[in-house]
Design a protein around this motif. Structure first.
Motif, PDB file in Angstrom:
ATOM      1  N   LEU A 108       0.845  -1.193   0.000  1.00  0.00           N
ATOM      2  CA  LEU A 108       0.000   0.000   0.000  1.00  0.00           C
ATOM      3  C   LEU A 108       0.882   1.245   0.000  1.00  0.00           C
ATOM      4  CD1 LEU A 108      -3.041   0.893   0.409  1.00  0.00           C
ATOM      5  CD2 LEU A 108      -2.435   1.135   2.809  1.00  0.00           C
ATOM      6  N   ARG A 109       0.644   2.157  -0.913  1.00  0.00           N
ATOM      7  CA  ARG A 109       1.408   3.397  -0.990  1.00  0.00           C
ATOM      8  C   ARG A 109       0.429   4.568  -1.020  1.00  0.00           C
ATOM      9  NH1 ARG A 109       4.651   0.715   0.761  1.00  0.00           N
ATOM     10  NH2 ARG A 109       6.503  -0.102  -0.189  1.00  0.00           N
ATOM     11  N   PRO A 110       0.103   5.137   0.136  1.00  0.00           N
ATOM     12  CA  PRO A 110      -0.854   6.243   0.168  1.00  0.00           C
ATOM     13  C   PRO A 110      -0.302   7.509  -0.499  1.00  0.00           C
ATOM     14  CG  PRO A 110      -0.543   5.292   2.349  1.00  0.00           C
ATOM     15  CD  PRO A 110       0.521   4.733   1.474  1.00  0.00           C
ATOM     16  N   ALA A 111      -1.179   8.229  -1.164  1.00  0.00           N
ATOM     17  CA  ALA A 111      -0.857   9.543  -1.710  1.00  0.00           C
ATOM     18  C   ALA A 111      -1.256  10.588  -0.680  1.00  0.00           C
ATOM     19  CB  ALA A 111      -1.610   9.757  -3.019  1.00  0.00           C
ATOM     20  N   LEU A 112      -0.546  11.706  -0.645  1.00  0.00           N
ATOM     21  CA  LEU A 112      -0.811  12.775   0.318  1.00  0.00           C
ATOM     22  C   LEU A 112      -1.187  14.058  -0.419  1.00  0.00           C
ATOM     23  CD1 LEU A 112       2.290  12.253   2.626  1.00  0.00           C
ATOM     24  CD2 LEU A 112      -0.066  11.604   3.114  1.00  0.00           C
ATOM     25  N   ALA A 113      -2.122  14.804   0.158  1.00  0.00           N
ATOM     26  CA  ALA A 113      -2.481  16.116  -0.373  1.00  0.00           C
ATOM     27  C   ALA A 113      -2.787  17.041   0.793  1.00  0.00           C
ATOM     28  CB  ALA A 113      -3.683  16.021  -1.303  1.00  0.00           C
ATOM     29  N   LEU A 114      -2.500  18.308   0.619  1.00  0.00           N
ATOM     30  CA  LEU A 114      -2.792  19.319   1.633  1.00  0.00           C
ATOM     31  C   LEU A 114      -3.755  20.328   1.032  1.00  0.00           C
ATOM     32  CD1 LEU A 114      -1.959  20.196   4.531  1.00  0.00           C
ATOM     33  CD2 LEU A 114      -0.366  21.781   3.424  1.00  0.00           C
ATOM     34  N   TRP A 115      -4.814  20.662   1.789  1.00  0.00           N
ATOM     35  CA  TRP A 115      -5.870  21.553   1.317  1.00  0.00           C
ATOM     36  C   TRP A 115      -5.909  22.803   2.179  1.00  0.00           C
ATOM     37  CZ3 TRP A 115      -9.309  19.845  -2.649  1.00  0.00           C
ATOM     38  CH2 TRP A 115      -9.060  18.544  -3.088  1.00  0.00           C
ATOM     39  N   ARG A 116      -6.335  23.902   1.601  1.00  0.00           N
ATOM     40  CA  ARG A 116      -6.406  25.210   2.261  1.00  0.00           C
ATOM     41  C   ARG A 116      -7.353  25.215   3.451  1.00  0.00           C
ATOM     42  NH1 ARG A 116      -6.997  28.401  -3.306  1.00  0.00           N
ATOM     43  NH2 ARG A 116      -4.802  28.388  -3.832  1.00  0.00           N
ATOM     44  N   PRO A 117      -7.108  26.141   4.392  1.00  0.00           N
ATOM     45  CA  PRO A 117      -8.082  26.332   5.471  1.00  0.00           C
ATOM     46  C   PRO A 117      -9.455  26.670   4.880  1.00  0.00           C
ATOM     47  CG  PRO A 117      -6.055  27.503   5.965  1.00  0.00           C
ATOM     48  CD  PRO A 117      -5.941  27.011   4.542  1.00  0.00           C
ATOM     49  N   GLY A 118     -10.483  26.140   5.510  1.00  0.00           N
ATOM     50  CA  GLY A 118     -11.841  26.366   5.033  1.00  0.00           C
ATOM     51  C   GLY A 118     -12.354  25.271   4.118  1.00  0.00           C
ATOM     52  N   THR A 119     -11.499  24.330   3.740  1.00  0.00           N
ATOM     53  CA  THR A 119     -11.927  23.240   2.868  1.00  0.00           C
ATOM     54  C   THR A 119     -12.948  22.372   3.592  1.00  0.00           C
ATOM     55  OG1 THR A 119      -9.829  23.195   1.696  1.00  0.00           O
ATOM     56  CG2 THR A 119     -11.142  21.195   1.598  1.00  0.00           C
ATOM     57  N   GLU A 120     -14.086  22.148   2.976  1.00  0.00           N
ATOM     58  CA  GLU A 120     -15.138  21.324   3.560  1.00  0.00           C
ATOM     59  C   GLU A 120     -15.220  19.951   2.924  1.00  0.00           C
ATOM     60  OE1 GLU A 120     -16.999  21.950   6.220  1.00  0.00           O
ATOM     61  OE2 GLU A 120     -15.940  23.838   6.499  1.00  0.00           O
ATOM     62  N   THR A 121     -14.706  19.797   1.710  1.00  0.00           N
ATOM     63  CA  THR A 121     -14.738  18.498   1.041  1.00  0.00           C
ATOM     64  C   THR A 121     -13.456  18.324   0.238  1.00  0.00           C
ATOM     65  OG1 THR A 121     -15.989  17.049  -0.437  1.00  0.00           O
ATOM     66  CG2 THR A 121     -15.987  19.392  -0.977  1.00  0.00           C
ATOM     67  N   VAL A 122     -13.020  17.096   0.093  1.00  0.00           N
ATOM     68  CA  VAL A 122     -11.805  16.804  -0.663  1.00  0.00           C
ATOM     69  C   VAL A 122     -12.139  15.999  -1.916  1.00  0.00           C
ATOM     70  CG1 VAL A 122     -10.243  16.972   1.300  1.00  0.00           C
ATOM     71  CG2 VAL A 122     -11.303  14.772   0.772  1.00  0.00           C
ATOM     72  N   THR A 123     -13.332  16.195  -2.437  1.00  0.00           N
ATOM     73  CA  THR A 123     -13.747  15.495  -3.652  1.00  0.00           C
ATOM     74  C   THR A 123     -12.958  16.019  -4.844  1.00  0.00           C
ATOM     75  OG1 THR A 123     -15.488  17.086  -4.111  1.00  0.00           O
ATOM     76  CG2 THR A 123     -16.086  15.143  -2.787  1.00  0.00           C
ATOM     77  N   ALA A 124     -12.938  15.234  -5.898  1.00  0.00           N
ATOM     78  CA  ALA A 124     -12.202  15.611  -7.099  1.00  0.00           C
ATOM     79  C   ALA A 124     -12.691  16.931  -7.678  1.00  0.00           C
ATOM     80  CB  ALA A 124     -12.317  14.500  -8.136  1.00  0.00           C
ATOM     81  N   ALA A 125     -13.975  17.233  -7.534  1.00  0.00           N
ATOM     82  CA  ALA A 125     -14.525  18.475  -8.080  1.00  0.00           C
ATOM     83  C   ALA A 125     -13.906  19.703  -7.424  1.00  0.00           C
ATOM     84  CB  ALA A 125     -16.041  18.494  -7.898  1.00  0.00           C
TER      85      ALA A 125
END
Length: 120
Positions: free
Chosen positions: A55-72
């Motif tokens: 298993l090799r997880p991918a990592l992402a960091l999202w801005r403050p205020g992000t409510e969803t991490v969907t592709a859209a």
């Protein structure tokens, strides 16, 4: 515990300057884990997600205020991302609760250990 799969206030908070957590991902049933990390402007964040399996997880960091991490939402909110197995580093440009997203991108399941280090 099992972290939530979305952003916002429901994401599991990671407090402190050094933190390690263990959790599981499953390509077929639970592809995403989402954590909150508080950063002040100028803080540095370094993260990695290691496993003892293929298993090799991918990592992402999202801005403050992000409510969803969907592709859209990806083109609008994601600040940085790394391919499976790679570490992620980021220097905060604003103060707030950032969303750290761990995702499995290919078939497989297993335990991972997420390491998070914050510094000034």
């Amino acid at each position: 515990y099992e972290p939530n799969d979305e952003g916002g206030a429901g994401a599991y908070p990671l407090f402190g300057f050094r933190r390690e957590v263990e959790a599981t991902l499953d390509y077929w049933n639970d592809r995403d884990d989402v954590y909150r990390v508080y950063l002040r402007k100028g803080d540095r964040l370094a993260t990695s997600a290691g496993t003892t399996t293929s298993l090799r997880p991918a990592l992402a960091l999202w801005r403050p205020g992000t409510e969803t991490v969907t592709a859209a939402a990806a083109p609008v909110r994601r600040l940085a991302s790394r391919p499976p197995g790679a570490a992620l580093a980021y220097g905060a440009r604003a103060t707030g609760w950032y969303i750290l997203h761990v995702r499995v991108t290919r078939p497989g399941a297993g335990l991972y250990r997420l390491a998070v280090v914050k510094s000034r």
